[in-house]
Design a protein around this motif. Structure first.
Motif, PDB file in Angstrom:
ATOM      1  N   MET A 128       1.468   2.524  12.842  1.00  0.00           N
ATOM      2  CA  MET A 128       1.287   0.913  13.172  1.00  0.00           C
ATOM      3  C   MET A 128       0.097   0.470  11.952  1.00  0.00           C
ATOM      4  SD  MET A 128       1.279   0.817  17.414  1.00  0.00           S
ATOM      5  CE  MET A 128      -0.381   1.945  17.220  1.00  0.00           C
ATOM      6  N   THR A 129       0.479  -0.689  11.439  1.00  0.00           N
ATOM      7  CA  THR A 129      -0.201  -1.209  10.505  1.00  0.00           C
ATOM      8  C   THR A 129      -1.205  -2.375  11.216  1.00  0.00           C
ATOM      9  OG1 THR A 129       1.159  -2.947   9.799  1.00  0.00           O
ATOM     10  CG2 THR A 129       1.152  -0.878   8.437  1.00  0.00           C
ATOM     11  N   GLY A 130      -2.499  -2.575  10.584  1.00  0.00           N
ATOM     12  CA  GLY A 130      -3.134  -3.320  11.312  1.00  0.00           C
ATOM     13  C   GLY A 130      -4.391  -3.535  10.388  1.00  0.00           C
ATOM     14  N   SER A 131      -5.436  -4.263  10.874  1.00  0.00           N
ATOM     15  CA  SER A 131      -6.979  -4.315  10.038  1.00  0.00           C
ATOM     16  C   SER A 131      -7.849  -4.068  11.160  1.00  0.00           C
ATOM     17  CB  SER A 131      -6.911  -5.600   9.735  1.00  0.00           C
ATOM     18  OG  SER A 131      -5.852  -6.103   8.639  1.00  0.00           O
ATOM     19  N   THR A 132      -9.093  -3.462  10.562  1.00  0.00           N
ATOM     20  CA  THR A 132     -10.248  -3.212  11.080  1.00  0.00           C
ATOM     21  C   THR A 132     -11.291  -3.900  10.433  1.00  0.00           C
ATOM     22  OG1 THR A 132      -9.550  -1.428  12.407  1.00  0.00           O
ATOM     23  CG2 THR A 132     -11.965  -1.445  12.094  1.00  0.00           C
ATOM     24  N   ASP A 133     -12.151  -4.965  10.717  1.00  0.00           N
ATOM     25  CA  ASP A 133     -13.112  -5.674  10.157  1.00  0.00           C
ATOM     26  C   ASP A 133     -12.617  -5.917   8.558  1.00  0.00           C
ATOM     27  OD1 ASP A 133     -15.199  -5.026  11.965  1.00  0.00           O
ATOM     28  OD2 ASP A 133     -15.670  -3.050  11.084  1.00  0.00           O
ATOM     29  N   ASP A 134     -11.223  -6.445   8.697  1.00  0.00           N
ATOM     30  CA  ASP A 134     -10.595  -6.727   7.628  1.00  0.00           C
ATOM     31  C   ASP A 134     -10.282  -5.770   6.417  1.00  0.00           C
ATOM     32  OD1 ASP A 134      -9.155  -8.963   6.184  1.00  0.00           O
ATOM     33  OD2 ASP A 134     -10.786  -9.486   4.710  1.00  0.00           O
ATOM     34  N   ILE A 135     -10.089  -4.442   6.877  1.00  0.00           N
ATOM     35  CA  ILE A 135      -9.697  -2.971   6.173  1.00  0.00           C
ATOM     36  C   ILE A 135      -8.368  -3.130   6.779  1.00  0.00           C
ATOM     37  CG2 ILE A 135     -10.081  -0.747   5.628  1.00  0.00           C
ATOM     38  CD1 ILE A 135     -13.057  -1.452   6.223  1.00  0.00           C
ATOM     39  N   PRO A 136      -7.296  -3.206   5.771  1.00  0.00           N
ATOM     40  CA  PRO A 136      -5.965  -2.907   6.111  1.00  0.00           C
ATOM     41  C   PRO A 136      -5.872  -1.390   6.529  1.00  0.00           C
ATOM     42  CG  PRO A 136      -5.819  -2.960   3.902  1.00  0.00           C
ATOM     43  CD  PRO A 136      -7.518  -3.359   4.228  1.00  0.00           C
ATOM     44  N   LYS A 137      -5.219  -1.028   7.702  1.00  0.00           N
ATOM     45  CA  LYS A 137      -5.371   0.423   8.029  1.00  0.00           C
ATOM     46  C   LYS A 137      -3.825   0.756   8.645  1.00  0.00           C
ATOM     47  CE  LYS A 137      -6.460  -0.841  12.822  1.00  0.00           C
ATOM     48  NZ  LYS A 137      -7.298  -0.534  13.801  1.00  0.00           N
ATOM     49  N   ILE A 138      -3.762   2.134   8.623  1.00  0.00           N
ATOM     50  CA  ILE A 138      -2.422   2.777   9.409  1.00  0.00           C
ATOM     51  C   ILE A 138      -3.054   3.645  10.466  1.00  0.00           C
ATOM     52  CG2 ILE A 138      -2.343   4.782   7.780  1.00  0.00           C
ATOM     53  CD1 ILE A 138       0.788   2.954   9.344  1.00  0.00           C
ATOM     54  N   PHE A 196      -6.708   5.138   9.307  1.00  0.00           N
ATOM     55  CA  PHE A 196      -6.978   5.501   7.945  1.00  0.00           C
ATOM     56  C   PHE A 196      -6.830   3.958   7.240  1.00  0.00           C
ATOM     57  CE2 PHE A 196      -5.104   9.337   9.604  1.00  0.00           C
ATOM     58  CZ  PHE A 196      -6.069  10.180   9.434  1.00  0.00           C
ATOM     59  N   SER A 197      -7.799   4.133   6.286  1.00  0.00           N
ATOM     60  CA  SER A 197      -7.964   2.818   5.396  1.00  0.00           C
ATOM     61  C   SER A 197      -6.930   2.893   4.631  1.00  0.00           C
ATOM     62  CB  SER A 197      -9.266   2.695   4.685  1.00  0.00           C
ATOM     63  OG  SER A 197      -9.283   1.849   3.637  1.00  0.00           O
ATOM     64  N   LEU A 198      -6.114   1.649   4.272  1.00  0.00           N
ATOM     65  CA  LEU A 198      -5.175   1.827   3.391  1.00  0.00           C
ATOM     66  C   LEU A 198      -5.576   1.591   1.844  1.00  0.00           C
ATOM     67  CD1 LEU A 198      -2.093   0.232   5.197  1.00  0.00           C
ATOM     68  CD2 LEU A 198      -2.096   2.574   4.338  1.00  0.00           C
ATOM     69  N   VAL A 199      -6.668   1.283   1.833  1.00  0.00           N
ATOM     70  CA  VAL A 199      -7.294   0.930   0.677  1.00  0.00           C
ATOM     71  C   VAL A 199      -7.809   2.073  -0.145  1.00  0.00           C
ATOM     72  CG1 VAL A 199      -9.274  -0.294  -0.798  1.00  0.00           C
ATOM     73  CG2 VAL A 199      -7.822  -1.432   1.189  1.00  0.00           C
ATOM     74  N   ASP A 200      -8.894   2.947   0.622  1.00  0.00           N
ATOM     75  CA  ASP A 200      -9.238   4.174   0.168  1.00  0.00           C
ATOM     76  C   ASP A 200      -9.249   5.316   0.746  1.00  0.00           C
ATOM     77  OD1 ASP A 200     -10.929   3.999   2.308  1.00  0.00           O
ATOM     78  OD2 ASP A 200     -12.775   3.344   1.051  1.00  0.00           O
ATOM     79  N   GLY A 201      -8.184   5.482   2.044  1.00  0.00           N
ATOM     80  CA  GLY A 201      -7.809   6.789   2.586  1.00  0.00           C
ATOM     81  C   GLY A 201      -8.939   7.027   3.661  1.00  0.00           C
ATOM     82  N   SER A 202     -10.095   6.408   3.708  1.00  0.00           N
ATOM     83  CA  SER A 202     -11.193   6.855   4.581  1.00  0.00           C
ATOM     84  C   SER A 202     -10.810   6.850   6.144  1.00  0.00           C
ATOM     85  CB  SER A 202     -12.494   6.131   4.395  1.00  0.00           C
ATOM     86  OG  SER A 202     -12.284   4.755   4.600  1.00  0.00           O
ATOM     87  N   TYR A 237     -11.595  14.167   7.990  1.00  0.00           N
ATOM     88  CA  TYR A 237     -10.461  14.207   7.303  1.00  0.00           C
ATOM     89  C   TYR A 237     -10.156  12.683   6.628  1.00  0.00           C
ATOM     90  CZ  TYR A 237      -8.832  14.104  11.720  1.00  0.00           C
ATOM     91  OH  TYR A 237      -8.493  13.744  13.203  1.00  0.00           O
ATOM     92  N   SER A 238      -9.383  12.624   5.615  1.00  0.00           N
ATOM     93  CA  SER A 238      -8.949  11.297   5.075  1.00  0.00           C
ATOM     94  C   SER A 238      -7.602  11.244   4.451  1.00  0.00           C
ATOM     95  CB  SER A 238     -10.022  10.943   3.825  1.00  0.00           C
ATOM     96  OG  SER A 238     -10.023  11.809   3.079  1.00  0.00           O
ATOM     97  N   TYR A 255       0.888  -1.092   0.027  1.00  0.00           N
ATOM     98  CA  TYR A 255      -0.064   0.030   0.117  1.00  0.00           C
ATOM     99  C   TYR A 255       0.851   1.368  -0.155  1.00  0.00           C
ATOM    100  CZ  TYR A 255      -3.529  -3.232   1.441  1.00  0.00           C
ATOM    101  OH  TYR A 255      -4.311  -4.412   1.627  1.00  0.00           O
ATOM    102  N   ALA A 256       0.301   2.584  -0.607  1.00  0.00           N
ATOM    103  CA  ALA A 256       1.132   3.626  -0.366  1.00  0.00           C
ATOM    104  C   ALA A 256       0.049   4.668  -0.127  1.00  0.00           C
ATOM    105  CB  ALA A 256       1.538   3.945  -1.712  1.00  0.00           C
ATOM    106  N   CYS A 257       0.366   5.677   0.542  1.00  0.00           N
ATOM    107  CA  CYS A 257      -0.363   6.795   1.022  1.00  0.00           C
ATOM    108  C   CYS A 257       0.435   8.009   0.961  1.00  0.00           C
ATOM    109  CB  CYS A 257      -1.345   6.530   2.110  1.00  0.00           C
ATOM    110  SG  CYS A 257      -0.372   6.293   3.782  1.00  0.00           S
ATOM    111  N   GLN A 258      -0.289   9.229   1.408  1.00  0.00           N
ATOM    112  CA  GLN A 258       0.575  10.485   1.888  1.00  0.00           C
ATOM    113  C   GLN A 258       1.126   9.973   3.207  1.00  0.00           C
ATOM    114  OE1 GLN A 258      -2.986  12.800   1.694  1.00  0.00           O
ATOM    115  NE2 GLN A 258      -2.730  13.401   4.056  1.00  0.00           N
ATOM    116  N   ASN A 259       2.326  10.565   3.273  1.00  0.00           N
ATOM    117  CA  ASN A 259       2.839  10.572   4.720  1.00  0.00           C
ATOM    118  C   ASN A 259       2.378  11.464   5.773  1.00  0.00           C
ATOM    119  OD1 ASN A 259       4.704   9.213   6.496  1.00  0.00           O
ATOM    120  ND2 ASN A 259       6.315  10.975   5.629  1.00  0.00           N
ATOM    121  N   ALA A 260       1.753  12.620   5.179  1.00  0.00           N
ATOM    122  CA  ALA A 260       1.168  13.691   6.049  1.00  0.00           C
ATOM    123  C   ALA A 260      -0.025  13.260   6.798  1.00  0.00           C
ATOM    124  CB  ALA A 260       0.738  15.056   5.246  1.00  0.00           C
TER     125      ALA A 260
END
Length: 125
Positions: A73-83, A92-98, A105-106, A55-60
């Motif tokens: 820290m990486t992990g998952s919530t309801d099978d959604i990968p998150k940071i 934040f979701s690493l899939v869609d940034g939500s 904010y996202s 996954y890639a996302c903004q660092n800010a």
């Protein structure tokens, strides 16, 4: 500070016109983040080996405008990968940034592809 966030916008793989070589697979730690710079953007890259995904996302972090998400820290919530931001634990979701905390904010996310042990991040500019 708003100008920092304005430079980041989610890119979908089908829209990417530039595939920037970020490094080799072994340049990035497993199950944690690393950071690259592309033009004036800092991009966090995650080799999420527990999910066998990248996954890639903004660092800010949009909460306090600090360049820290690659150290989160990486992990998952309801099978959604998150940071989770290392400063305030906003997630934040690493899939869609939500924002998984329900706040407005996202973050921007970017596509990743691995080609012959090299990591590429997709951009439109």
């Amino acid at each position: 500070m708003e100008e920092i966030l304005n430079q980041y916008e989610t890119v979908h793989a089908s829209d990417a016109t530039i595939w920037f070589k970020a490094g080799k697979v072994e340049d990035f730690p497993t199950n944690r983040g690393g950071c690259i710079k592309y033009k004036n953007k800092q991009i966090a890259i995650f080799n999420f080996t527990r999910r066998n995904e990248w996954y890639a996302c903004q660092n800010a972090c949009p909460h306090k405008m600090e360049m820290v998400l690659s150290r989160g820290m990486t992990g998952s919530t309801d099978d959604i990968p998150k940071i989770a931001c290392p400063m305030h634990k906003k997630t934040f979701s690493l899939v869609d940034g939500s924002n998984l905390n329900g706040e407005e904010y996202s973050i921007a996310t970017y596509p990743i592809k691995i080609v012959e042990d090299e990591v590429f991040v997709g951009f439109v500019d």
